[in-house]
Motif scaffolding. Structure first.
Motif, short mmCIF file in Angstrom:
data_model
loop_
_atom_site.label_atom_id
_atom_site.label_comp_id
_atom_site.label_asym_id
_atom_site.label_seq_id
_atom_site.Cartn_x
_atom_site.Cartn_y
_atom_site.Cartn_z
N ILE A 181 0.84 -1.20 0.00
CA ILE A 181 0.00 0.00 0.00
C ILE A 181 0.87 1.25 0.00
CG2 ILE A 181 -1.58 1.36 1.43
CD1 ILE A 181 -2.93 -1.28 2.23
N ALA A 182 1.92 1.22 0.83
CA ALA A 182 2.80 2.39 0.91
C ALA A 182 3.50 2.65 -0.41
CB ALA A 182 3.82 2.21 2.03
N GLN A 183 3.93 1.58 -1.09
CA GLN A 183 4.60 1.75 -2.39
C GLN A 183 3.67 2.41 -3.41
OE1 GLN A 183 5.88 -1.85 -4.43
NE2 GLN A 183 6.57 -0.67 -6.21
N GLY A 184 2.39 2.05 -3.35
CA GLY A 184 1.41 2.64 -4.27
C GLY A 184 1.79 2.38 -5.71
N ASP A 185 1.68 3.40 -6.56
CA ASP A 185 2.01 3.18 -7.97
C ASP A 185 3.43 3.65 -8.31
OD1 ASP A 185 1.55 5.85 -7.80
OD2 ASP A 185 -0.19 5.88 -9.13
N LYS A 186 4.25 3.84 -7.27
CA LYS A 186 5.65 4.19 -7.52
C LYS A 186 6.45 2.92 -7.86
CE LYS A 186 5.66 7.96 -4.13
NZ LYS A 186 4.21 7.87 -3.78
N THR A 187 7.55 3.09 -8.59
CA THR A 187 8.49 1.98 -8.73
C THR A 187 9.25 1.86 -7.41
OG1 THR A 187 10.35 3.31 -9.47
CG2 THR A 187 8.82 2.58 -11.17
N LEU A 188 9.89 0.72 -7.17
CA LEU A 188 10.65 0.56 -5.92
C LEU A 188 11.75 1.62 -5.77
CD1 LEU A 188 11.28 -3.11 -4.78
CD2 LEU A 188 9.95 -1.29 -3.70
N PRO A 189 12.55 1.89 -6.81
CA PRO A 189 13.55 2.95 -6.63
C PRO A 189 12.90 4.31 -6.30
CG PRO A 189 14.08 1.63 -8.56
CD PRO A 189 12.74 1.16 -8.07
N GLU A 190 11.79 4.61 -6.95
CA GLU A 190 11.08 5.86 -6.63
C GLU A 190 10.61 5.86 -5.17
OE1 GLU A 190 9.11 6.76 -11.07
OE2 GLU A 190 7.92 5.80 -9.48
N PHE A 191 10.10 4.71 -4.74
CA PHE A 191 9.61 4.60 -3.37
C PHE A 191 10.73 4.84 -2.36
CE2 PHE A 191 8.89 1.78 0.36
CZ PHE A 191 7.83 2.47 0.92
N TYR A 192 11.89 4.21 -2.58
CA TYR A 192 13.00 4.38 -1.64
C TYR A 192 13.49 5.83 -1.62
CZ TYR A 192 13.19 -0.75 -1.60
OH TYR A 192 12.87 -2.07 -1.49
N GLU A 193 13.52 6.44 -2.81
CA GLU A 193 13.96 7.83 -2.88
C GLU A 193 12.97 8.73 -2.14
OE1 GLU A 193 14.86 8.99 -6.94
OE2 GLU A 193 14.81 11.10 -6.35
N TRP A 194 11.70 8.41 -2.30
CA TRP A 194 10.65 9.20 -1.65
C TRP A 194 10.76 9.12 -0.13
CZ3 TRP A 194 5.54 7.09 0.13
CH2 TRP A 194 4.63 8.09 0.44
N ILE A 195 10.87 7.92 0.42
CA ILE A 195 10.91 7.81 1.88
C ILE A 195 12.24 8.33 2.44
CG2 ILE A 195 9.19 5.96 1.99
CD1 ILE A 195 11.37 3.93 2.51
N ALA A 196 13.31 8.23 1.65
CA ALA A 196 14.58 8.83 2.11
C ALA A 196 14.40 10.35 2.22
CB ALA A 196 15.72 8.48 1.16
#
Lengths: 230, 230
Positions: A204-219
């Protein structure tokens, strides 16, 4: 390793599938009748719900778990969603009547039959790699290890948060949903390596982001939080 | 600063409210008739949808934005959800007929009338602090600044990711939902300071975790990812 590949007659419940789509995935020269998912026979015996989840997640447009009741119109085979609007209309599926959000979700989950079959095999391999997973029988082990390497329980992690997944989490439902879902590193790519299992919260947290986008976002979130003192 | 506090007759659409619940929030000794949301008059003129959102998010059990169509049975005042099952049944709300997940969501959003009113004021203050927000008229500015300090456009950040919020994001709908939602640092606490605005993606990612739990969780994800090389 070569597969038999003979056509398996389409069953009645796959009403949108082309006549000659389904194939035998036993090895070539096999004895007995053709089978589409021979490597899932063992899991069907010891954990039929998990077996059904693997097939559904690998081949259907919804990622909804077995207890979800709002799967709605999206329990359709992923390969059907590769057809264009006109072809779908001929099959009786009027995409223009669906909300744009639903259409986007369905189209995002489209994948070829071959990619779905490869994903089903890989997901089965990942199941046996979970902590406390059942131990595969010899046939299943050989089938999957020839494709993906050694099976060792305790090596399958959540695709997103990288913590170990426990086979028991398949049955720990919360608010009516299974704790483990199928996830994708790239939301639009349904292939071994890109597909995996993840915690529901992570997915759910990842949503429609790619994994690299997700990690960059939470960082970025943690970085801004440090500076805001919040 | 003291408020008038006189009872305002319950309107027909608030059918579950006690007779004498609604209060006047003009300053004591005010001229003219009593008003519940005098500090929202300006926003009602320049951005009526945002005004309605503030009132709805502050007082209703759903956090759903104005375009959502699956708000279902949860568009109920937060203070009504402080009553117990028996009291609710007397009002015609049978909690035993709702799914456990829905009941949990409704109960989680319960808050007193006073907390809802305080949250409405704070959310309005945050709106004017967004980049590109309308400039409040003198009355509204004085009303809110007396409560929360100076209003400066560009100072309101997402409660969760701490990046600046833009007033324009209220109207940028995606999949039929507003981009900005109301969020809570502690999901069960509906008070100024604990309530705020957040991006929809951030709010979804936080889920039912508290903000400290959320930050700890994503820090753990990044930590494990570093070690897994994933």
């Amino acid at each position: 390793m070569n597969f038999c590949g003979k056509t398996i007659p389409t069953r009645a419940n796959a009403k949108y599938d082309p006549e000659d789509l389904h194939r035998c995935h036993l090895h070539s020269g096999h004895a007995g009748r053709c089978q589409e998912y021979p490597y899932l026979d063992h899991l069907a015996g010891v954990a039929p719900k998990v077996k059904n989840k693997v097939v559904r997640d690998a081949t259907k447009t919804t990622g909804a778990a077995w207890k979800s009741d709002d799967a709605g119109p999206n329990r359709i085979s992923r390969w059907v969603m590769m057809l264009d609007d006109e072809e779908l209309l001929a099959l009786g599926i009027d995409m223009s009547k669906l909300k744009p959000g639903i259409v986007a979700k369905l189209r995002e989950k489209s994948a070829s039959y071959d990619d779905c079959m490869a994903s089903a095999k890989y997901l089965t391999y990942l199941v046996y790699g979970m902590a406390n997973a059942p131990i595969p029988d010899q046939y299943t082990r050989q089938y999957l290890e020839a494709l993906f390497g050694p099976i060792n329980a305790g090596t399958t992690s959540c695709l997103i948060c990288k913590s170990q997944l426990d086979f028991a989490d398949f049955s720990e439902a919360r608010r009516g949903r299974a704790e483990i879902e199928t996830a994708h590193a790239q939301p639009r790519l349904h292939t071994p390596g890109n597909v995996g299992f993840a915690h529901r919260d992570c997915n759910i947290a990842q949503g429609d982001k790619t994994l690299p986008e997700f990690y960059e976002w939470i960082a970025g979130i943690l970085e801004r939080r440090r500076h805001s003192g919040g």
